[in-house]
Design a protein around this motif. Structure first.
Motif, PDB file in Angstrom:
ATOM      1  N   ASN A  89       0.828  -1.217   0.000  1.00 23.25           N
ATOM      2  CA  ASN A  89       0.000   0.000   0.000  1.00 23.25           C
ATOM      3  C   ASN A  89       0.858   1.262   0.000  1.00 23.25           C
ATOM      4  O   ASN A  89       0.502   2.271   0.593  1.00 23.25           O
ATOM      5  CB  ASN A  89      -0.956   0.014   1.194  1.00 23.25           C
ATOM      6  CG  ASN A  89      -1.927  -1.146   1.171  1.00 23.25           C
ATOM      7  OD1 ASN A  89      -2.452  -1.500   0.112  1.00 23.25           O
ATOM      8  ND2 ASN A  89      -2.151  -1.762   2.322  1.00 23.25           N
ATOM      9  N   ASN A 280      -1.129  16.873   0.991  1.00 24.98           N
ATOM     10  CA  ASN A 280      -2.544  16.535   1.071  1.00 24.98           C
ATOM     11  C   ASN A 280      -3.369  17.744   0.658  1.00 24.98           C
ATOM     12  O   ASN A 280      -3.229  18.829   1.224  1.00 24.98           O
ATOM     13  CB  ASN A 280      -2.919  16.100   2.490  1.00 24.98           C
ATOM     14  CG  ASN A 280      -4.360  15.612   2.576  1.00 24.98           C
ATOM     15  OD1 ASN A 280      -5.286  16.408   2.682  1.00 24.98           O
ATOM     16  ND2 ASN A 280      -4.532  14.309   2.517  1.00 24.98           N
ATOM     17  N   GLY A 283      -7.974  16.329   1.638  1.00 22.80           N
ATOM     18  CA  GLY A 283      -8.172  14.912   1.917  1.00 22.80           C
ATOM     19  C   GLY A 283      -7.602  13.966   0.891  1.00 22.80           C
ATOM     20  O   GLY A 283      -7.712  12.740   1.045  1.00 22.80           O
ATOM     21  N   ASP A 285      -4.164  12.652  -1.022  1.00 28.19           N
ATOM     22  CA  ASP A 285      -2.705  12.651  -0.984  1.00 28.19           C
ATOM     23  C   ASP A 285      -2.167  12.621  -2.414  1.00 28.19           C
ATOM     24  O   ASP A 285      -2.452  11.678  -3.171  1.00 28.19           O
ATOM     25  CB  ASP A 285      -2.175  11.439  -0.212  1.00 28.19           C
ATOM     26  CG  ASP A 285      -2.483  11.520   1.266  1.00 28.19           C
ATOM     27  OD1 ASP A 285      -2.351  12.614   1.837  1.00 28.19           O
ATOM     28  OD2 ASP A 285      -2.870  10.484   1.860  1.00 28.19           O
ATOM     29  N   LYS A 501      -6.717   8.432  -2.164  1.00 29.83           N
ATOM     30  CA  LYS A 501      -7.781   8.939  -1.300  1.00 29.83           C
ATOM     31  C   LYS A 501      -8.229   7.811  -0.389  1.00 29.83           C
ATOM     32  O   LYS A 501      -8.495   6.701  -0.859  1.00 29.83           O
ATOM     33  CB  LYS A 501      -8.951   9.451  -2.151  1.00 29.83           C
ATOM     34  CG  LYS A 501     -10.008  10.193  -1.362  1.00 29.83           C
ATOM     35  CD  LYS A 501     -11.058  10.766  -2.312  1.00 29.83           C
ATOM     36  CE  LYS A 501     -12.099  11.584  -1.563  1.00 29.83           C
ATOM     37  NZ  LYS A 501     -13.111  12.141  -2.492  1.00 29.83           N
ATOM     38  N   ASP A 502      -8.286   8.082   0.895  1.00 31.91           N
ATOM     39  CA  ASP A 502      -8.621   7.045   1.889  1.00 31.91           C
ATOM     40  C   ASP A 502      -7.675   5.857   1.785  1.00 31.91           C
ATOM     41  O   ASP A 502      -8.075   4.697   1.960  1.00 31.91           O
ATOM     42  CB  ASP A 502     -10.079   6.583   1.716  1.00 31.91           C
ATOM     43  CG  ASP A 502     -11.076   7.716   1.869  1.00 31.91           C
ATOM     44  OD1 ASP A 502     -10.843   8.601   2.719  1.00 31.91           O
ATOM     45  OD2 ASP A 502     -12.085   7.734   1.139  1.00 31.91           O
ATOM     46  N   GLY A 503      -6.412   6.151   1.451  1.00 34.04           N
ATOM     47  CA  GLY A 503      -5.393   5.114   1.390  1.00 34.04           C
ATOM     48  C   GLY A 503      -5.438   4.245   0.157  1.00 34.04           C
ATOM     49  O   GLY A 503      -4.673   3.288   0.037  1.00 34.04           O
ATOM     50  N   LYS A 504      -6.305   4.567  -0.822  1.00 36.46           N
ATOM     51  CA  LYS A 504      -6.431   3.768  -2.037  1.00 36.46           C
ATOM     52  C   LYS A 504      -6.190   4.638  -3.272  1.00 36.46           C
ATOM     53  O   LYS A 504      -6.445   5.843  -3.236  1.00 36.46           O
ATOM     54  CB  LYS A 504      -7.829   3.140  -2.115  1.00 36.46           C
ATOM     55  CG  LYS A 504      -8.141   2.171  -0.989  1.00 36.46           C
ATOM     56  CD  LYS A 504      -9.478   1.477  -1.191  1.00 36.46           C
ATOM     57  CE  LYS A 504     -10.653   2.425  -1.043  1.00 36.46           C
ATOM     58  NZ  LYS A 504     -11.957   1.704  -1.097  1.00 36.46           N
ATOM     59  N   TYR A 506      -6.578   6.828  -6.347  1.00 37.09           N
ATOM     60  CA  TYR A 506      -7.677   7.721  -6.751  1.00 37.09           C
ATOM     61  C   TYR A 506      -7.477   8.186  -8.198  1.00 37.09           C
ATOM     62  O   TYR A 506      -8.361   8.068  -9.026  1.00 37.09           O
ATOM     63  CB  TYR A 506      -7.716   8.907  -5.790  1.00 37.09           C
ATOM     64  CG  TYR A 506      -8.680  10.010  -6.152  1.00 37.09           C
ATOM     65  CD1 TYR A 506     -10.052   9.809  -6.088  1.00 37.09           C
ATOM     66  CD2 TYR A 506      -8.211  11.270  -6.535  1.00 37.09           C
ATOM     67  CE1 TYR A 506     -10.940  10.838  -6.411  1.00 37.09           C
ATOM     68  CE2 TYR A 506      -9.100  12.305  -6.857  1.00 37.09           C
ATOM     69  CZ  TYR A 506     -10.461  12.077  -6.791  1.00 37.09           C
ATOM     70  OH  TYR A 506     -11.339  13.094  -7.099  1.00 37.09           O
ATOM     71  N   TRP A 606     -14.003   3.078  -7.012  1.00 33.14           N
ATOM     72  CA  TRP A 606     -14.113   2.042  -5.977  1.00 33.14           C
ATOM     73  C   TRP A 606     -15.571   1.678  -5.702  1.00 33.14           C
ATOM     74  O   TRP A 606     -15.861   0.560  -5.237  1.00 33.14           O
ATOM     75  CB  TRP A 606     -13.407   2.502  -4.710  1.00 33.14           C
ATOM     76  CG  TRP A 606     -11.928   2.582  -4.907  1.00 33.14           C
ATOM     77  CD1 TRP A 606     -11.178   3.690  -5.142  1.00 33.14           C
ATOM     78  CD2 TRP A 606     -11.017   1.474  -4.941  1.00 33.14           C
ATOM     79  NE1 TRP A 606      -9.854   3.359  -5.326  1.00 33.14           N
ATOM     80  CE2 TRP A 606      -9.723   2.008  -5.199  1.00 33.14           C
ATOM     81  CE3 TRP A 606     -11.157   0.099  -4.779  1.00 33.14           C
ATOM     82  CZ2 TRP A 606      -8.588   1.204  -5.291  1.00 33.14           C
ATOM     83  CZ3 TRP A 606     -10.031  -0.710  -4.876  1.00 33.14           C
ATOM     84  CH2 TRP A 606      -8.771  -0.153  -5.132  1.00 33.14           C
TER      85      TRP A 606
END
Length: 626
Positions: A89, A280, A283, A285, A501-504, A506, A606
């Motif tokens: 990740n 960031n 929200g 990254d 985004k939210d660790g996934k 984007y 997603w």
């Protein structure tokens, strides 16, 4: 009613931006996505996915194919990549930029009368990085063999129908090509005729390159027969390229034509894996390569723009254009003075430059009355607890911004003063981009370049040499971090992008076009995040480009590269009201019907478990999804 008119205008702008029709359809896929600068190369990526390869395998296949097709790069150029590894990740940064060779010093180039290293020929060449970058990525993160990945490129080298864009570029550059015997042998297939370059659709054969690629496959096969692992076998091919007979012929051919690269230069060069830089934005990254590229300037601009309500300004309103223009001018001023190779002293003040507090200080300088033609580098050192050692140098610079003297334009610049053929050639010439993603979660974004036409081929290798030396400076007054030195990497424009985004994943996105790359990528990102466009809409949407920066490429004299404050390229569709407001702010306007830059991108849906692909409508960029 009077007060409702501005609101209605803003609403109309936002809705029209979101509902815009595109020239090319958005791509959809649930298993994989392959996008790059040429249809045949995208097909090669699709073939690799169909073999069972992952996104890294497909990206490497497309890289090999585009190099073989001179789109618009060669095997002797440089590769910059971001890879998302779903097993960790994490986003990985790949630095496969070549370095200045032995003897490449300011004194050497000044002694030949240069203000910058030359644009063309063997003295323009850094050590080749693309071949090593491809093999490193494949060995570490791919699944297929080098032989499988190189198969489409080798088939092309044996003969493929050349496209008009490349064939015509060869013809236009034939006078330079004739200066270099090995280039002349490869490119001018009809010597002595009126048209000496290949004709569009002609089967273009590159026997020397085919032999070089065959040697790489032979090295891999021999290592596998000895019981070496897949990774070790690929790296055996790597060693043959940088230390064996391929290297010897490359160096011999370079030196014969006046180049500086030595066997030691090649043997000592290595691909580097690095931590990407990140910021960031609301929200999300956003990841870029380190300061040996211009990548952090996008992060700096986002940090500045986070202090404004861009959406309320309206897409491409005069206030929006002015605000983004000012933020880019500040980021580019810092880029032009503070960015360079982090492996050489002095150390760049990146912590300060990427500080949110520094960005707030810079944002507070923006005024809405007019363009600030005197924007210069800021002082990031206090934001990392240090004193700026270059304050005296900054005060001494004192360059006059004579907007009439610069005679070289960025790749994606004005059509005024040149034919549309020349303009389109400059526009599409930038390099290429590669985007790949798969259902296992691997994502790859690459902006390779170097060895573009007209290229100087090194001996009988079939490999065009890089032209990236021109991105160095010879005078520390311009940039104390980017002065040429043997073993050093130039600060380049090449800049792939990735956002999580939210660790996934984007977005994964990249663009060609020299100094316009970060400008168009910034606006592409804002088009998606602030104005709700899908990736194809955002890739085609009307952007604007600034010339208020020091050029990174082209021009032999200092005045050729000086900023042109207030110069802005706008889309033909820009409303007259917006034009008039910008003129009152001190901007000099020029227009074109395409201003978005050749952007390629993947969006990760997603909610539905699918990919959305955007492929530029500028030239021959092409994508395939499944």
């Amino acid at each position: 009613m009077k007060h409702l008119l501005p609101l209605l205008l803003l609403l109309t702008v936002i809705l029209s931006a979101q509902a815009q029709q595109t020239q090319k359809p958005v791509l959809h896929g649930k298993n994989w996505m392959a996008i790059t600068g040429k249809p045949l190369a995208a097909t090669a990526g699709a073939m690799t996915f169909q073999k069972g390869g992952n996104a890294v395998d497909a990206a490497c296949t497309m890289l090999a194919a585009t190099c073989t097709m001179w789109d618009v790069l060669s095997w002797g150029g440089e590769t910059q990549a971001l890879i998302y590894n779903p097993k960790t990740n994490k986003v990985i940064a790949i630095n496969a930029m070549g370095v200045a060779p032995t003897g490449a010093t300011p004194e050497f180039f000044k002694g030949k009368g240069y203000n910058f290293p030359p644009e063309h020929g063997p003295l323009a060449a850094t050590t080749p990085g693309t071949a090593g970058g491809l093999m490193h990525m494949l060995a570490r993160y791919g699944t297929l063999s080098l032989e499988e990945v190189l198969a489409p490129a080798m088939e092309m080298a044996a003969g493929y129908p050349i496209e008009a864009q490349t064939a015509n570029s060869i013809e236009r550059g034939k006078d330079k090509i004739k200066q270099w015997p090995y280039s002349k042998k490869v490119f001018l297939t009809h010597p002595g005729e009126k048209r000496e370059a290949p004709e569009p659709g002609e089967i273009f054969v590159q026997q020397d390159l085919l032999q070089t690629l065959t040697k790489l496959v032979e090295a891999e096969r021999a290592a596998l027969k000895k019981g070496k692992s897949r990774e070790e076998a690929i790296m055996a091919a790597y060693d043959r390229f940088y230390k064996g007979d391929i290297a010897k012929e490359f160096v011999r051919g370079s030196k014969e034509q006046g180049g500086l690269i030595t066997m030691k230069d090649l043997a000592n060069w290595k691909v580097l894996e690095e931590e990407p830089l990140v910021t960031n934005y609301k929200g999300i990254d956003v990841y870029k390569l380190q300061q040996w590229t211009q990548g952090p300037s996008l992060l700096q601009a986002l940090n500045i723009l986070e202090n404004f309500d861009l959406k309320s300004m309206g897409y491409n309103s005069s206030k929006y254009i002015h605000t983004v223009y000012q933020s880019m001018s500040m980021a580019f001023a810092d880029r032009d003075f503070y960015y360079g190779d982090p492996y050489f002293a002095p150390q760049e003040p990146m912590k300060g430059l990427l500080s949110k507090d520094y960005a707030k200080q810079r944002a507070a300088l923006i005024r809405y009355e007019k363009n600030d033609a005197r924007i210069g580098p800021g002082d990031p050192y206090p934001f990392e607890g240090k004193k700026n050692p270059y304050l005296k140098l900054l005060k001494e610079r004192g360059f006059e911004f004579d907007t009439t003297r610069r005679n070289f334009a960025p790749t994606h610049d004005l059509r005024n003063g040149s034919s549309m053929v020349e303009y389109q050639d400059r526009l599409w010439r930038g390099t290429t981009t590669i985007e790949a993603a798969d259902k296992e979660g691997w994502v790859v974004s690459i902006t390779p370049s170097g060895g573009w036409l007209p290229a100087c081929i090194a001996g009988n290798t079939g490999i065009g040499m890089s032209q990236r030396m021109q991105s160095f400076v010879l005078d520390e007054q311009l940039n104390p971090f980017n002065v040429v030195a043997p073993g050093k990497r130039p600060r380049v424009t090449l800049t792939p992008s990735m956002a999580l985004k939210d660790g996934k994943p984007y977005l994964s996105f990249a663009v060609q076009g020299g100094d316009t790359q970060e400008q168009n990528l910034l606006q592409f990102f804002l088009n998606v995040v602030e104005f709700g466009m899908n990736v194809q809409q955002a890739a085609e949407a009307a952007n604007f480009n600034t010339n208020q920066l020091w050029l990174s490429l082209g021009g032999s004299k200092t005045e050729d590269r000086q900023p042109k404050p207030g110069h802005i390229l706008l889309h033909d569709s820009t409303p007259e009201e917006v034009r008039e407001q910008l003129r009152k702010m001190g901007y000099t306007l020029t227009f074109d019907d395409r201003t978005s830059g050749p952007i390629n991108a993947v969006y990760f849906d997603w909610k539905h478990g699918s990919f959305w692909g955007g492929s530029s409508n500028h030239g021959e960029d092409y994508g395939i999804g499944w």
